[in-house]
Design an enzyme around this catalytic site. Sequence first.
Site, PDB file in Angstrom:
ATOM      1  CG  ASP A  54      14.014  15.631   1.730  1.00 29.56           C
ATOM      2  OD1 ASP A  54      14.754  15.895   0.764  1.00 29.56           O
ATOM      3  OD2 ASP A  54      13.538  14.500   1.938  1.00 29.56           O
TER       4      ASP A  54
ATOM      5  CE  LYS B 262       6.049   8.113   6.496  1.00 26.49           C
ATOM      6  NZ  LYS B 262       6.739   9.410   6.451  1.00 26.49           N
TER       7      LYS B 262
HETATM    8  N1  H91 Z   1       7.715  10.023  -1.782  1.00 21.07           N
HETATM    9  C1  H91 Z   1       8.452  11.052  -1.205  1.00 21.07           C
HETATM   10  O1  H91 Z   1       2.207   8.696  -4.389  1.00 21.07           O
HETATM   11  C2  H91 Z   1       8.447   9.134  -2.656  1.00 21.07           C
HETATM   12  C3  H91 Z   1      -1.092   9.712  -3.929  1.00 21.07           C
HETATM   13  C4  H91 Z   1      -0.959  10.282  -2.565  1.00 21.07           C
HETATM   14  C5  H91 Z   1      -2.089  10.882  -2.041  1.00 21.07           C
HETATM   15  C6  H91 Z   1      -0.998  11.361  -0.068  1.00 21.07           C
HETATM   16  C7  H91 Z   1      -1.071  11.976   1.193  1.00 21.07           C
HETATM   17  C8  H91 Z   1      -0.010  11.954   2.042  1.00 21.07           C
HETATM   18  C9  H91 Z   1       1.178  11.346   1.662  1.00 21.07           C
HETATM   19  C10 H91 Z   1       1.263  10.751   0.410  1.00 21.07           C
HETATM   20  C11 H91 Z   1       0.201  10.740  -0.495  1.00 21.07           C
HETATM   21  C12 H91 Z   1       0.210  10.196  -1.830  1.00 21.07           C
HETATM   22  C13 H91 Z   1       6.748   9.329  -0.933  1.00 21.07           C
HETATM   23  C14 H91 Z   1       2.333  11.359   2.561  1.00 21.07           C
HETATM   24  C15 H91 Z   1       2.453  12.325   3.554  1.00 21.07           C
HETATM   25  C16 H91 Z   1       3.556  12.347   4.360  1.00 21.07           C
HETATM   26  C17 H91 Z   1       4.587  11.438   4.217  1.00 21.07           C
HETATM   27  C18 H91 Z   1       4.456  10.475   3.228  1.00 21.07           C
HETATM   28  C19 H91 Z   1       3.358  10.445   2.407  1.00 21.07           C
HETATM   29  C20 H91 Z   1       5.436   9.244  -1.646  1.00 21.07           C
HETATM   30  C21 H91 Z   1       4.517   8.283  -0.953  1.00 21.07           C
HETATM   31  C22 H91 Z   1       3.156   8.243  -1.597  1.00 21.07           C
HETATM   32  C23 H91 Z   1       2.592   9.582  -1.871  1.00 21.07           C
HETATM   33  C24 H91 Z   1       3.507  10.606  -2.431  1.00 21.07           C
HETATM   34  C25 H91 Z   1       4.845  10.620  -1.752  1.00 21.07           C
HETATM   35  C26 H91 Z   1       1.220   9.144  -3.806  1.00 21.07           C
HETATM   36  N2  H91 Z   1       1.316   9.606  -2.489  1.00 21.07           N
HETATM   37  N3  H91 Z   1       0.054   9.210  -4.476  1.00 21.07           N
HETATM   38  N4  H91 Z   1      -2.082  11.413  -0.848  1.00 21.07           N
HETATM   39  O2  H91 Z   1       5.680  11.498   5.013  1.00 21.07           O
HETATM   40 CL1  H91 Z   1       3.693  13.602   5.538  1.00 21.07          CL
HETATM   41 CL2  H91 Z   1       5.704   9.318   3.020  1.00 21.07          CL
END
Ligand code: H91
Length: 587
Positions: free
Chosen positions: A134, A42
Amino acid sequence: MAVGDYEEILKYYELHETIGTGGFAKVKLARHLLTGEKVAIKIMDKFALGDDLPRVKIEIDAMKNLSHQHICQLYHVIETSKKIFMVLEYCPGGELFDYIISKDRLSEEEARVFFRQIVSAIAYVHSQGYAHRDLKPENLLIDKEHNLKLIDFGLCAKPKGGLDYHLNTCCGSPAYAAPELIQGKAYIGSEADIWSMGVLLYALLCGSLPFDDDNVMAVYRKIMRGKYSIPKWLSPSSTLLLNQMLQVKVDPKKRITVKHLLSHPWLMQGYSDALQWQSKHPSEKTMTCEDVSDCSEMPHAFGSMEFSDAASLFEESPLEEFILNTRRRKQHSRHDAQLDDTEFTLSTPVTRKVASKKHENKENIDTESALRNEMPFALPGPKTPFAKSQIETQVQTIPCQAPAFKETQFTTATPIKKLTNPTNTDELTATEVLPERRCHSVELDLNLAHVDSSQKKRKAKIFGSLERGLDKVITMLTPSKKKRSTRDHPRKLKAHYNVTTTQLLNPDQLLNEIITVLSKKHVEYIQKGYTLKCQTRSDFGKVTMAFELEVCQLSKPEVVGIRRQRLKGDAWVYKRLMEDILSSCQV
Ligand code: H91
């Protein structure tokens, strides 16, 4: 993208494509250079974060303290003068939300498997004194074993006096907000989480929201009325459980508690043992290199080891890291003449403080942040001034010799609306890792062999692991990865819940069909081969939704499909738009 901002992260990880965006963050897929393990990174720009910076601090503090089989693991934090990088466990299954909508809704059995994991994660979060605040299917990801991992702790709270203390900040997503919260009353964080879990369970079992409307005020009115429809397929026991979680007219005190959920008959159907919520992860203790007898046995061996015993991003513990320091010494001696004294990097090991009393005041989300989900009457919470980063160990980074990234603006093949605003962070760009960069990073790792003698004992212990990592490095060096070029044929993909199959056999016909529909619906897009990077804007020009559509080739049956991925925007609004677009295509 300035190379300097990425230099530190590129020492350890190879960056790949963007897999999602949060409100103020970009999430990229990456690979740890030594272990080859996939991670999600991130990436946040400190300047762009502005008032949201405290949320990042809250999230990092919470995630450092939490370690559980159903919580996404934070491995590593790197802060540079401009950026914050959070290295997280990668969950290839994506969001639970997409999984639910791909199946319309889940069977009671499958919903139970997932819901038990959610209860387990929340029981643990609450046991550590936090409320998540959330909870929604977008914040639950599916890992490679098809297990759920909770993410996004940016709105969590850890009240000073314990979880029984009242909170004031109204936050989270409107559709999941408890009635006492939207009324602006002081509320108990754990009780509000239970309400959101009720909405979540409804979404699992019904594939829709219990309280839904395009207008946020109408959503609130529906929540306050507390009436939701019970589809005919819901079993009486599911209905009973939902009613126990979404109790409206009564005191939230009468809402079912996590303790009762753990042995609730609905959750126990088909299971003999009570739900195990305790963390199965090895007990948290600060790990040092001495403790590491075999790093290869650790889930993220190098990530966890390298950053042991380190500082918190925003506070004042020392940064002592063997490999990192060695690496830096090496680089400094090599590049003495090139030091760039404007860049400071702090690389933070993620170690959890078990009984830490340090971060007990976490009800510090200001009103602006609380408004991120357009809560029309969010209450101002007690403002806690955000302590400026105290960087004890400042490490100067060295300007990169070879450019690590090349930014490519996609060519717009048949633009309907050209994307303007090149400075916008929402801009659609492609990033590639050049082979020079990979070789450079590995060369640094190999140079670890020449460390000074005072470190020798510690070095000996980790060296075995370094050698084991070397095999993987060599594999990664093998020039198997071709530079991705614009495709002149669709990718071959396996059936996946993010892929809609069609009756069509001709990919170009489908692509043209989608492009026509996108232009009709005023969706901006950039075409790269068979991928369409799409976005919608509000009347004020703000990007409200970003997603990708890709025409792909499926085997068995040999038809063409559409892979879709939401990158930004409200999940349920996206769902409606997707249904609209896909039904308009003559597929
Ligand atoms: N939403 C709330 O779309 C919109 C694959 C994917 C794979 C991930 C691992 C960690 C995170 C996201 C992943 C992910 C934001 C992660 C962890 C934390 C966090 C944030 C992301 C999306 C952002 C992309 C994410 C899903 C949530 C995918 N994502 N595909 N592994 O705060 Cl703690 Cl922003």
